[in-house]
Design an enzyme around this catalytic site. Sequence first.
Site, PDB file in Angstrom:
ATOM      1  N   GLU A  47      -0.113   7.751   7.621  1.00 29.00           N
ATOM      2  CA  GLU A  47      -0.798   8.473   6.925  1.00 29.00           C
ATOM      3  C   GLU A  47      -1.319   9.525   7.753  1.00 29.00           C
ATOM      4  O   GLU A  47      -1.754   9.302   8.976  1.00 29.00           O
ATOM      5  CB  GLU A  47      -1.728   7.778   6.219  1.00 29.00           C
ATOM      6  CG  GLU A  47      -2.250   8.037   4.837  1.00 29.00           C
ATOM      7  CD  GLU A  47      -3.184   6.708   4.361  1.00 29.00           C
ATOM      8  OE1 GLU A  47      -2.694   6.165   3.297  1.00 29.00           O
ATOM      9  OE2 GLU A  47      -4.171   6.805   4.861  1.00 29.00           O
ATOM     10  N   LYS A  56      -0.479   2.140   9.596  1.00 32.68           N
ATOM     11  CA  LYS A  56      -1.028   1.088   8.830  1.00 32.68           C
ATOM     12  C   LYS A  56      -0.063   0.202   8.313  1.00 32.68           C
ATOM     13  O   LYS A  56       0.998   0.540   7.949  1.00 32.68           O
ATOM     14  CB  LYS A  56      -1.679   1.811   7.478  1.00 32.68           C
ATOM     15  CG  LYS A  56      -2.804   2.727   7.397  1.00 32.68           C
ATOM     16  CD  LYS A  56      -3.217   2.950   6.144  1.00 32.68           C
ATOM     17  CE  LYS A  56      -4.625   3.723   6.109  1.00 32.68           C
ATOM     18  NZ  LYS A  56      -5.155   3.904   4.888  1.00 32.68           N
ATOM     19  N   GLY A  65      -8.604  -5.720   4.736  1.00 31.42           N
ATOM     20  CA  GLY A  65      -9.673  -5.836   5.643  1.00 31.42           C
ATOM     21  C   GLY A  65      -9.690  -5.142   6.893  1.00 31.42           C
ATOM     22  O   GLY A  65     -10.432  -5.309   7.814  1.00 31.42           O
ATOM     23  N   GLY A  66      -9.230  -3.976   6.828  1.00 29.22           N
ATOM     24  CA  GLY A  66      -9.523  -2.945   7.917  1.00 29.22           C
ATOM     25  C   GLY A  66      -8.530  -3.024   9.317  1.00 29.22           C
ATOM     26  O   GLY A  66      -9.106  -2.516  10.432  1.00 29.22           O
ATOM     27  N   HIS A  90     -15.950   7.348   2.401  1.00 30.14           N
ATOM     28  CA  HIS A  90     -14.836   6.764   1.454  1.00 30.14           C
ATOM     29  C   HIS A  90     -15.855   6.548   0.354  1.00 30.14           C
ATOM     30  O   HIS A  90     -16.675   6.057   0.115  1.00 30.14           O
ATOM     31  CB  HIS A  90     -14.930   5.051   2.252  1.00 30.14           C
ATOM     32  CG  HIS A  90     -14.371   4.183   1.311  1.00 30.14           C
ATOM     33  ND1 HIS A  90     -13.339   3.457   1.767  1.00 30.14           N
ATOM     34  CD2 HIS A  90     -14.653   3.693   0.162  1.00 30.14           C
ATOM     35  CE1 HIS A  90     -12.718   2.628   0.986  1.00 30.14           C
ATOM     36  NE2 HIS A  90     -13.756   2.666  -0.191  1.00 30.14           N
ATOM     37  N   GLU A 133      -9.566   3.403  -4.542  1.00 24.03           N
ATOM     38  CA  GLU A 133     -10.336   3.793  -3.261  1.00 24.03           C
ATOM     39  C   GLU A 133      -9.811   5.096  -2.993  1.00 24.03           C
ATOM     40  O   GLU A 133      -8.653   5.568  -3.056  1.00 24.03           O
ATOM     41  CB  GLU A 133     -10.385   2.837  -2.232  1.00 24.03           C
ATOM     42  CG  GLU A 133     -10.788   1.437  -2.301  1.00 24.03           C
ATOM     43  CD  GLU A 133     -10.830   0.830  -1.217  1.00 24.03           C
ATOM     44  OE1 GLU A 133     -11.956  -0.142  -1.357  1.00 24.03           O
ATOM     45  OE2 GLU A 133     -10.182   0.838  -0.341  1.00 24.03           O
ATOM     46  N   LYS A 179     -16.428  -2.454   5.594  1.00 18.53           N
ATOM     47  CA  LYS A 179     -17.854  -1.633   4.815  1.00 18.53           C
ATOM     48  C   LYS A 179     -18.803  -2.544   5.300  1.00 18.53           C
ATOM     49  O   LYS A 179     -18.970  -3.772   5.479  1.00 18.53           O
ATOM     50  CB  LYS A 179     -17.609  -1.648   3.422  1.00 18.53           C
ATOM     51  CG  LYS A 179     -16.629  -1.010   2.861  1.00 18.53           C
ATOM     52  CD  LYS A 179     -16.118  -1.214   1.406  1.00 18.53           C
ATOM     53  CE  LYS A 179     -14.763  -0.402   0.959  1.00 18.53           C
ATOM     54  NZ  LYS A 179     -14.270  -1.085  -0.092  1.00 18.53           N
ATOM     55  N   LYS A 231       0.955  -1.387  -0.090  1.00 25.48           N
ATOM     56  CA  LYS A 231       0.019   0.048   0.059  1.00 25.48           C
ATOM     57  C   LYS A 231       0.827   1.353   0.012  1.00 25.48           C
ATOM     58  O   LYS A 231       0.451   2.282  -0.490  1.00 25.48           O
ATOM     59  CB  LYS A 231      -1.069  -0.130   1.190  1.00 25.48           C
ATOM     60  CG  LYS A 231      -1.847  -1.146   1.262  1.00 25.48           C
ATOM     61  CD  LYS A 231      -2.974  -1.203   2.447  1.00 25.48           C
ATOM     62  CE  LYS A 231      -3.804  -0.070   2.580  1.00 25.48           C
ATOM     63  NZ  LYS A 231      -4.592  -0.016   3.556  1.00 25.48           N
ATOM     64  N   ARG A 269      -9.223  -6.691  -7.870  1.00 22.75           N
ATOM     65  CA  ARG A 269     -10.016  -7.963  -7.772  1.00 22.75           C
ATOM     66  C   ARG A 269     -11.533  -7.523  -8.045  1.00 22.75           C
ATOM     67  O   ARG A 269     -11.724  -6.113  -7.905  1.00 22.75           O
ATOM     68  CB  ARG A 269      -9.801  -8.620  -6.665  1.00 22.75           C
ATOM     69  CG  ARG A 269     -10.046  -7.780  -5.237  1.00 22.75           C
ATOM     70  CD  ARG A 269     -10.329  -8.577  -4.137  1.00 22.75           C
ATOM     71  NE  ARG A 269     -10.250  -7.797  -2.864  1.00 22.75           N
ATOM     72  CZ  ARG A 269     -10.843  -6.857  -2.360  1.00 22.75           C
ATOM     73  NH1 ARG A 269     -12.177  -6.794  -2.775  1.00 22.75           N
ATOM     74  NH2 ARG A 269     -10.634  -6.289  -1.343  1.00 22.75           N
TER      75      ARG A 269
HETATM   76  P1  ADP Z   1      -7.928  -1.801   4.241  1.00 19.81           P
HETATM   77  O1  ADP Z   1      -6.998  -1.976   3.109  1.00 19.81           O
HETATM   78  O2  ADP Z   1      -7.391  -2.725   5.557  1.00 19.81           O
HETATM   79  O3  ADP Z   1      -9.217  -1.989   4.077  1.00 19.81           O
HETATM   80  P2  ADP Z   1      -7.719   1.247   3.967  1.00 19.81           P
HETATM   81  O4  ADP Z   1      -6.633   1.702   3.702  1.00 19.81           O
HETATM   82  O5  ADP Z   1      -8.520   0.747   2.655  1.00 19.81           O
HETATM   83  O6  ADP Z   1      -7.908  -0.342   4.464  1.00 19.81           O
HETATM   84  O7  ADP Z   1      -8.908   1.772   4.769  1.00 19.81           O
HETATM   85  C1  ADP Z   1     -10.217   1.263   5.363  1.00 19.81           C
HETATM   86  C2  ADP Z   1     -10.914   2.336   6.108  1.00 19.81           C
HETATM   87  O8  ADP Z   1     -10.096   2.858   7.075  1.00 19.81           O
HETATM   88  C3  ADP Z   1     -11.308   3.597   5.452  1.00 19.81           C
HETATM   89  O9  ADP Z   1     -12.454   3.432   4.668  1.00 19.81           O
HETATM   90  C4  ADP Z   1     -11.349   4.519   6.535  1.00 19.81           C
HETATM   91  O10 ADP Z   1     -12.793   4.377   6.959  1.00 19.81           O
HETATM   92  C5  ADP Z   1     -10.353   4.108   7.423  1.00 19.81           C
HETATM   93  N1  ADP Z   1      -9.186   4.911   7.058  1.00 19.81           N
HETATM   94  C6  ADP Z   1      -7.974   4.326   6.515  1.00 19.81           C
HETATM   95  N2  ADP Z   1      -7.057   5.415   6.494  1.00 19.81           N
HETATM   96  C7  ADP Z   1      -7.717   6.584   6.822  1.00 19.81           C
HETATM   97  C8  ADP Z   1      -7.014   7.802   7.276  1.00 19.81           C
HETATM   98  N3  ADP Z   1      -6.017   8.308   6.758  1.00 19.81           N
HETATM   99  N4  ADP Z   1      -7.886   8.622   8.018  1.00 19.81           N
HETATM  100  C9  ADP Z   1      -8.999   8.163   8.652  1.00 19.81           C
HETATM  101  N5  ADP Z   1      -9.447   7.102   8.477  1.00 19.81           N
HETATM  102  C10 ADP Z   1      -9.007   6.199   7.476  1.00 19.81           C
END
Ligand code: ADP
Length: 459
Positions: free
Chosen positions: A199, A157, A163-164, A207, A274, A236, A116, A291
């Site tokens: 980040e 992160k 998967g959050g 989102h 995203e 989600k 990422k 995917r």
């Molecule tokens: P994953 O790959 O684990 O799904 P993501 O990077 O896609 O993680 O982020 C998933 C969710 O986490 C986002 O939709 C948001 O709700 C929260 N999130 C991620 N990054 C941030 C950020 N910089 N600030 C606030 N919320 C974040």
Amino acid sequence: MFRKILIANRGEIALRVICACKELGIRTVAVYSEADSAALHVRFADEAICIGPPRIAESYLNIASIISAAEITDAEAIHPGYGFLSENPRFAEVCESSKLTFIGPSPDVIRLMGDKDQARAKMAELGLPALPGSGVLRSEEEAEEEARRIGYPVIVKAAAGGGGRGMRIIRSPKEIPFILRTAQAEAEAAFGSPAVYFEKYLSSPRHIEFQVMGDSNGKLVHLGERECTIQRRHQKLVEESPSTQIDDETRERVGAQVVEVLTKIGYTNAGTVEFLMDEDRELYFLEMNTRIQVEHPVTEMVTGFDLVKQQIRIAAGERLPAEWERVRLTGHAIECRICAEDPETFIPCAGTITGLNVPGGPGVRVDRAIYTECVVPPYYDSLVAKLICHGCDRSEAIHRMRRALEMFILEGISTLIPLHERIMHDPDFRAGRFNTGFLDRYAPAGLKAEVPAASAASR
Ligand code: ADP
């Protein structure tokens, strides 16, 4: 076109791929674990092969067993669905070297987007704005310096995350040593790599993501956006298309940017870019999923296109049809993820479904693999059905969703249906006034609880 496809997945997405294959006249091979011998994907595929015990490492993630199953049955291609091996570049490579077509983008692109931190840097270099952030952090000192430069709060992160899971917020320098160490250990345990990065943390983002599809002749299109802001623990729960926050001009502008960037990297097949939207409605690149996604049906309902059939056609070398370049979003679609979980604590709930009524009627679609008397095993993701409603506008879609939820009877296990009903009646949801913290008001205890290991492992 392929004669036979193996589906390296289970549950509703395995059935969704079987539907696409049947409509294209392609024979199907299901693979299943010992816990899934009575599953519907096994029943509806033309052939089925048991690939191991219930544990995912020994079955749905077992590359050797899956490739052997494809070879024994003479399949020509593998559809990975979502989750499991769908974003594993090694699996895509093994398919290629075994003369099996992997239905998805190239292993190189999967690898690039799977990291990422690297993906953010690459997309920013190509012109998609990302939130301020760091590279992979090598020491506490570096972390402190980077957090100061980015500005608190920051979110940590996992570079290999998904998967959050494993994200944590850091609000001051004194929190860095403990949170950094914990996040690295968690990342190592969950994703096999301790690499983490920072980040800028947005306190109340939305989102928003763009669906793309590209063929092998260099043609790539976007199919508009989905809003996936209603989440629990960064996962989600409700998705819709279009977003109330994106007007035609923004859709065209951002969609064109996405298309330009992905054309440059030679992206093929289905994918999702995203973004997080801040309070000024600026969009920042978050990550790319290489995917088909859980929420693809909302895009199918507003575009009228079949994304899974198109994935297969593209993998077979066909060009994108001309209509895909003139996409129009018609009406509004909403998806509710029906998970087998306690609606207050979000604790997954395995068991036998003793009573089932699946809603229907105009504008209602249910993607599922459950049936009366089926057992929901404890080993896999808790998603048991997706309820998708389409209406001529957002208000009709919400009203349709309310009555469809009311008519969805699922007895024997707890599900999120009652929570979805509350969301669909919530005045703020109805007015489009929400951010990713929206659900905190309904289930604060559950939102903070840890995800039990069995459920987390299969997401
Ligand atoms: P994953 O790959 O684990 O799904 P993501 O990077 O896609 O993680 O982020 C998933 C969710 O986490 C986002 O939709 C948001 O709700 C929260 N999130 C991620 N990054 C941030 C950020 N910089 N600030 C606030 N919320 C974040």
